[in-house]
Design an enzyme around this catalytic site. Structure first.
Site, PDB file in Angstrom:
ATOM      1  N   GLY A  90       0.870  -1.167   0.000  1.00 45.38           N
ATOM      2  CA  GLY A  90       0.000   0.000   0.000  1.00 45.38           C
ATOM      3  C   GLY A  90       0.904   1.213   0.000  1.00 45.38           C
ATOM      4  O   GLY A  90       1.827   1.300  -0.796  1.00 45.38           O
ATOM      5  N   SER A 122       5.802  -5.557  -0.978  1.00 45.45           N
ATOM      6  CA  SER A 122       5.947  -4.135  -1.328  1.00 45.45           C
ATOM      7  C   SER A 122       6.269  -3.276  -0.090  1.00 45.45           C
ATOM      8  O   SER A 122       7.350  -3.425   0.482  1.00 45.45           O
ATOM      9  CB  SER A 122       4.681  -3.685  -2.054  1.00 45.45           C
ATOM     10  N   ALA A 123       5.369  -2.408   0.366  1.00 47.62           N
ATOM     11  CA  ALA A 123       5.645  -1.579   1.544  1.00 47.62           C
ATOM     12  C   ALA A 123       6.004  -2.430   2.764  1.00 47.62           C
ATOM     13  O   ALA A 123       6.860  -2.050   3.573  1.00 47.62           O
ATOM     14  CB  ALA A 123       4.437  -0.697   1.874  1.00 47.62           C
ATOM     15  N   HIS A 159       8.910  -3.247  -6.786  1.00 44.69           N
ATOM     16  CA  HIS A 159       8.350  -2.936  -8.115  1.00 44.69           C
ATOM     17  C   HIS A 159       9.431  -2.289  -8.991  1.00 44.69           C
ATOM     18  O   HIS A 159       9.139  -1.355  -9.744  1.00 44.69           O
ATOM     19  CB  HIS A 159       7.154  -1.981  -8.018  1.00 44.69           C
ATOM     20  N   GLU A 194       9.238  -7.204 -10.060  1.00 45.17           N
ATOM     21  CA  GLU A 194       8.015  -7.938  -9.732  1.00 45.17           C
ATOM     22  C   GLU A 194       8.202  -9.420 -10.077  1.00 45.17           C
ATOM     23  O   GLU A 194       8.697  -9.744 -11.159  1.00 45.17           O
ATOM     24  CB  GLU A 194       6.829  -7.344 -10.497  1.00 45.17           C
TER      25      GLU A 194
END
Lengths: 236, 236
Positions: A90, A122-123, A159, A194
């Site tokens: 997020g 991700s985060a 990413h 990714e």
């Protein structure tokens, strides 16, 4: 005793949430029945409840139950008692601001260092490095600090995107941004494409994933590629 | 009495630094001989001196001299005495951290409000809004605040990029990022495409540029387009 899987993304193009990680997640959580989900990063601003439902749905496939931290009375106790933890992606600024607001940064670090299996996407992967200064996210809230858990001694850029040779756009490429970071900081950065993830087991850190190399940035060095199965333990 | 030109980018693909702004800059600085350049944003980490030379070279074409603020003894006095000011792009976090370090935020606001002509490109445009929470830059340094000059009552998102319909990348699009911003903030955002600029004259704010519309984001509204020559004064 660290036992982490840090993925660049939760979802691949055309795939479903976490499905490309089915096998490594089964392995990561083999001794875990219930996983504590921390939905603070709120992708697209969705609610904690809705985000937790997405995680619950995906984890049904490997027979694990998911509990959202927002449903529990005391988030510190929840982290301390967790058998397994998952922090989804997020916005990194929102995630870090919430972790500080709930005084969770230090407790999370202790619990993950003690060997409780941890999944980040991700985060959620970003915050296992020393700081969020290499996030791609917009700074939509102001956190009290950019410092994060420092479980791995380098930063992740999730990413990771190669420059488009046909682009006429004058905004900075990802590589230029990371080089700018090294004008002011010395922490190495792993550009994680990714489909790739990083496996941290005890003191060993290994690049894993579907075949793409990772791009490594060290201060005052030319960026270079490392193939899947490379050890990243040397990066400091 | 505000008199600003706020551009999305300094340079268009295939063009030279500032050359597409030749006519509007001649007009903006018609009563100015010497312009104070503030090179704090340091694009790609270049030195203040080198960055100032790039600006000096471009401004020779309109017969104006440029003085880098880093060559003057007292940056506050330099801003207070300036006949014209230009803040170039680079990294918004670095720029804002330096403006705070030199105690310039309030003085800059006063001087720009008093009618001293101001040019901003990219990060230099960003800081004329209420905050840098809609920058595209990496947070490579931690500024003491995200609050900026609030000369215009909305935020700019420079180098605005439309989503690529063929992309398989799962990182957030610019539009998703700005929508996330509105989950936590209510300030309107102008997605300013490369080649466009905003002209602020007294209390009038008008979209200008080479023909592309701007994309407008307001909290709890669908994003929409406004054509060149539209007034943006209503956005609050």
């Amino acid at each position: 005793m660290t036992n982490c899987l840090l993925a660049s993304t939760s979802t691949l193009h055309g795939g479903r949430y976490l499905d490309y990680l089915f096998n490594p997640l089964t392995d990561l959580y083999k001794a875990t029945d219930e996983i504590l989900f921390i939905p603070y990063a709120r992708p697209g601003g969705i609610s904690h409840e809705k985000y937790t439902q997405i995680a619950q749905h995906a984890f049904q496939n490997i027979g694990k139950s998911i509990v959202g931290i927002h449903t529990l009375k005391n988030p510190i106790t929840a982290v301390q008692n967790a058998q397994g933890i998952f922090i989804g992606g997020g916005n990194s600024f929102v995630l870090v601001a919430e972790l500080y607001r709930h005084h969770l940064i230090q407790f999370l670090g202790k619990v993950v260092s003690s060997g409780v299996p941890y999944l980040g996407t991700s985060a959620g992967s970003n915050i296992m490095g020393p700081c969020i200064k290499t996030t791609n996210d917009m700074p939509i809230v102001y956190p009290p600090s950019y410092d994060t858990l420092d479980i791995i001694p380098f930063n992740i850029n999730p990413h990771y995107l190669d420059p488009d040779p046909n682009s006429t756009h004058k905004g900075e490429t990802r590589e230029i941004r990371i080089k700018e970071f090294h004008e002011f900081n010395s922490t190495p950065v792993v550009g994680l494409r990714e489909g790739s993830w990083i496996r941290v087991l005890h003191k060993e850190i290994v690049l894993k994933g579907g075949g793409q190399s990772a791009r490594i940035f060290e201060k005052e060095k030319e960026a270079y590629e490392l193939p899947v199965e490379s050890s990243l333990t040397f990066l400091k």
